[in-house]
Scaffold this active site. Structure first.
Site, mmCIF file in Angstrom:
data_model
loop_
_atom_site.group_PDB
_atom_site.id
_atom_site.type_symbol
_atom_site.label_atom_id
_atom_site.label_comp_id
_atom_site.label_asym_id
_atom_site.label_seq_id
_atom_site.Cartn_x
_atom_site.Cartn_y
_atom_site.Cartn_z
ATOM 1 N N ASN A 168 54.474 58.358 16.354
ATOM 2 C CA ASN A 168 53.688 59.315 15.226
ATOM 3 C C ASN A 168 54.211 60.823 15.672
ATOM 4 O OD1 ASN A 168 52.608 59.056 17.933
ATOM 5 N ND2 ASN A 168 50.638 59.677 17.319
ATOM 6 N N GLU A 267 48.703 56.754 27.931
ATOM 7 C CA GLU A 267 47.802 57.704 26.989
ATOM 8 C C GLU A 267 47.588 56.705 25.637
ATOM 9 O OE1 GLU A 267 49.687 61.726 28.591
ATOM 10 O OE2 GLU A 267 50.143 61.347 26.753
ATOM 11 N N CYS A 301 46.855 60.539 17.659
ATOM 12 C CA CYS A 301 45.740 59.749 18.149
ATOM 13 C C CYS A 301 44.723 60.797 18.640
ATOM 14 C CB CYS A 301 46.417 59.824 19.529
ATOM 15 S SG CYS A 301 47.110 61.335 20.771
ATOM 16 N N GLU A 480 47.964 63.992 32.590
ATOM 17 C CA GLU A 480 49.324 64.670 32.717
ATOM 18 C C GLU A 480 48.864 66.110 32.043
ATOM 19 O OE1 GLU A 480 52.832 62.502 31.759
ATOM 20 O OE2 GLU A 480 51.938 60.853 32.024
HETATM 21 P P1 NAD Z 1 52.455 50.755 20.060
HETATM 22 O O1 NAD Z 1 51.561 50.655 21.081
HETATM 23 O O2 NAD Z 1 52.473 49.569 19.091
HETATM 24 O O3 NAD Z 1 53.628 50.973 20.637
HETATM 25 C C1 NAD Z 1 54.035 52.146 21.488
HETATM 26 C C2 NAD Z 1 55.365 51.911 22.246
HETATM 27 O O4 NAD Z 1 55.155 50.966 23.103
HETATM 28 C C3 NAD Z 1 56.641 51.449 21.530
HETATM 29 O O5 NAD Z 1 57.721 51.932 21.763
HETATM 30 C C4 NAD Z 1 56.523 50.074 21.471
HETATM 31 O O6 NAD Z 1 57.924 49.322 21.089
HETATM 32 C C5 NAD Z 1 56.280 49.749 22.874
HETATM 33 N N1 NAD Z 1 55.683 48.423 23.224
HETATM 34 C C6 NAD Z 1 54.558 47.953 22.647
HETATM 35 N N2 NAD Z 1 54.413 46.834 23.529
HETATM 36 C C7 NAD Z 1 54.972 46.681 24.442
HETATM 37 C C8 NAD Z 1 55.018 45.893 25.798
HETATM 38 N N3 NAD Z 1 54.531 44.727 25.942
HETATM 39 N N4 NAD Z 1 55.731 46.368 26.835
HETATM 40 C C9 NAD Z 1 56.552 47.452 26.396
HETATM 41 N N5 NAD Z 1 56.615 48.227 25.555
HETATM 42 C C10 NAD Z 1 55.833 47.996 24.638
HETATM 43 O O7 NAD Z 1 51.956 52.042 19.384
HETATM 44 P P2 NAD Z 1 52.438 53.013 18.114
HETATM 45 O O8 NAD Z 1 51.909 51.956 16.815
HETATM 46 O O9 NAD Z 1 53.742 53.047 18.364
HETATM 47 O O10 NAD Z 1 51.660 54.189 18.096
HETATM 48 C C11 NAD Z 1 50.075 54.439 17.792
HETATM 49 C C12 NAD Z 1 49.241 54.279 18.820
HETATM 50 O O11 NAD Z 1 49.566 55.167 19.878
HETATM 51 C C13 NAD Z 1 47.833 54.259 18.578
HETATM 52 O O12 NAD Z 1 47.168 53.617 19.047
HETATM 53 C C14 NAD Z 1 47.371 55.760 19.103
HETATM 54 O O13 NAD Z 1 46.335 56.037 19.275
HETATM 55 C C15 NAD Z 1 48.237 55.619 20.395
HETATM 56 N N6 NAD Z 1 48.772 57.300 20.700
HETATM 57 C C16 NAD Z 1 48.022 57.768 21.791
HETATM 58 C C17 NAD Z 1 48.210 59.103 22.205
HETATM 59 C C18 NAD Z 1 47.780 59.648 23.465
HETATM 60 O O14 NAD Z 1 48.134 60.675 23.912
HETATM 61 N N7 NAD Z 1 46.525 58.969 23.869
HETATM 62 C C19 NAD Z 1 49.358 59.784 21.515
HETATM 63 C C20 NAD Z 1 50.018 59.075 20.267
HETATM 64 C C21 NAD Z 1 49.830 58.001 20.085
#
Ligand code: NAD
Length: 499
Positions: A168, A267, A301, A480
């Site tokens: 995002n 996060e 997020c 962080e």
């Molecule tokens: P996602 O969890 O699908 O993927 C995030 C990353 O994790 C990607 O690079 C993906 O390939 C990797 N990944 C997924 N499963 C994994 C595993 N088992 N092992 C290792 N890597 C793995 O999330 P997304 O769809 O890319 O992003 C959206 C989500 O992120 C939303 O839930 C949003 O709230 C959250 N988000 C949180 C913050 C925060 O600061 N708290 C910031 C931005 C986004």
């Protein structure tokens, strides 16, 4: 800033993504990969290679060698000035980063040029400043022989850090981890989101240009589970995993990191409430709600998906927000009039639209939107959805309880402060909240009762990067930002010296 009419005309960055291992761009040998699709129109941007065990292992070993070699031996002064130069080089290549980010995500250039790219650079300068001022504790103590002893803390880099980031805010959130990790002397292997490979790749060019030693910053591309992400988190050469993404993936990553007892910084997702009291400045509250719900097409997020509006101003607030939303222009990233881009992918669009259908099935009143917009023919292949507002749903509808991550919100009336605090906290998540009121006592009182990592009063997304950032409950583990990043990116040793 000079955005070309067609982002593809921007010449300065590679369209095919590459792994970046030990200072070298490589397609690897897995023979696997996928097409990177632009969500604006569904067109192909280029190819992305998928890392296998060999590439992941090579990246981790390169990071280890750099840690024990040139990077580990470098003085703090040299290291931090090199990272300040990384920030400067990102700014020199601003247009390349901007075009790459907008192609991958489809987000408006007006947004990325104010948030994503400047923050991507600032994450390096801010953490170099922090690293330069890190101090440790010292406790003198008496001993029976009268000579005494000194206990002092030594902070060492944690080691090789796996950085796993989402799509995002790709550059911003990736550098939010890479910046402190490198400033504090670690080396990194980054696994960017499969949907947004370009800016992580481009940062490799910046590292080489600035002369950051090979192996300090490595990038491998791939998916999450059963792919490069999982291989990286399971690799025994990784000393810690810092992750931004969904709560579900966070659980999987935590399980992987349990082997070898590696620390995690997580996060995660949210279902953030926005509370609008009748004593607010309604125009400011509408403007704040507008940004918090619809910025980045709701794919933030920290964004708000649940709005609670005190009953005396409920109708007026809904009407004003509706009018503002309906003035939002959907369009190409480079068009300055564009207020909202597409969803990140067709897959994500389907997920968001499934909640649009569920809202109707659960009896919502669709105040505005709720469907796929009519787009010009050249954008018809993009992942577009209408910005959407609902009212009238029950508190237990999945639309109100689950993170949608789209340009939509549900607005519900409330009567009392006590009631709305209860509603806001009735979620497994605890990332962020915003409160709009002109009553100072109420602002502090409500702010202190919300179970979240960050609470905004009469604002949204405003934050000094030195503050602690992270989520409560299922929204994360750890904080962080500023000196808070020391907890994860360094390991403390107490040295006790008998005098
Ligand atoms: P996602 O969890 O699908 O993927 C995030 C990353 O994790 C990607 O690079 C993906 O390939 C990797 N990944 C997924 N499963 C994994 C595993 N088992 N092992 C290792 N890597 C793995 O999330 P997304 O769809 O890319 O992003 C959206 C989500 O992120 C939303 O839930 C949003 O709230 C959250 N988000 C949180 C913050 C925060 O600061 N708290 C910031 C931005 C986004």
């Amino acid at each position: 800033m000079n955005i070309q009419t067609d982002l593809r005309a921007q010449a300065g960055f590679r369209r095919d993504a590459s792994h970046f291992i030990d200072g070298v761009f490589t397609q690897g040998n897995s023979g696997k990969g996928w097409d990177n699709i632009c969500p604006v129109d569904g067109s192909r941007i280029g190819f992305v290679p998928e890392a296998g065990e060999a590439e992941v292992d090579a990246a981790v070993k390169a990071a280890r060698a750099a840690l024990e070699g040139a990077w580990g031996r470098m003085s703090l002064a040299d290291r931090t000035s090199m990272l300040a130069e990384v920030a400067a080089e990102i700014n020199r290549r601003f247009d390349d980063f901007l075009s790459a980010e907008c192609l991958d995500t489809g987000k408006p250039a007006s947004l990325a040029s104010h948030i994503d790219i400047p923050r991507g650079a600032a994450n390096f300068t801010m953490f170099t400043d922090v690293a330069k001022t890190v101090s440790t504790e010292c406790f003198p103590m008496p001993t029976p022989d009268g000579a005494g002893a000194l206990n002092y803390g030594l902070r060492r880099p944690r080691g090789v850090i796996a950085v796993i980031s989402p799509w995002n805010l790709p550059l911003l959130l990736m550098t939010w981890k890479v910046g402190p990790a490198l400033a504090l002397g670690n080396t990194v292997v980054v696994k960017p989101s499969e949907a947004t490979p370009l800016t992580a790749t481009l940062l490799g060019e910046v590292m080489n240009k600035v002369g950051v030693p090979k192996g300090v910053y490595n990038v491998i591309h791939g998916f999450g589970g059963n792919s490069a992400g999982q291989m990286l988190t399971q690799h025994p050469g990784v000393n810690g995993v810092t992750f931004t993404g969904s709560t579900k993936s966070g659980e999987n990553i935590m399980r992987a990191a349990a082997t070898g007892i590696r620390p995690v910084s997580l996060e995660l997702g949210g279902k953030n409430p926005g509370i609008i009291f009748a004593d607010c400045d309604i125009d400011k509250a509408v403007e704040g709600a507008m940004r918090s719900v619809f910025s980045n097409s709701g794919q933030v997020c920290l964004g708000t998906e649940r709005l609670y509006v005190q009953r005396p101003i409920f109708d007026a607030f809904v009407a004003k927000l509706k009018a503002t939303v309906e003035a939002l222009k959907l369009g190409r990233p480079e068009d300055p009039a564009t207020g909202m881009g597409p969803m990140i992918s067709e897959t994500h669009r389907k997920k968001v639209l499934s909640y649009y259908a569920r809202a109707v099935a659960d009896g919502a009143t669709v105040v505005t939107g709720g469907a796929v917009p009519d787009m010009p023919a050249e954008l018809a292949g993009g992942a577009w959805v209408q910005p959407t507002i609902w009212t009238g749903l029950a508190d237990d509808s999945p639309v109100v309880t689950e993170e949608i991550f789209g340009p939509c919100c549900h607005i519900r009336p409330f009567d009392t402060e006590e009631e709305v605090i209860h509603l806001a906290n009735a979620t497994p998540y605890g990332l962020a909240a915003m409160v709009w009121t002109e009553n100072l006592s109420r602002a502090h009182r409500v702010g202190s009762k919300l179970q979240v990592g960050i609470c905004w009063i009469n604002s949204w997304f405003l934050r000094d990067l030195r503050t602690a950032f992270g989520g409560a409950k299922a929204s994360g583990i750890g904080r962080e930002g500023g000196v808070h990043s020391l907890e994860f990116y360094t390991e403390m040793t107490n040295v006790c010296v008998k005098l």
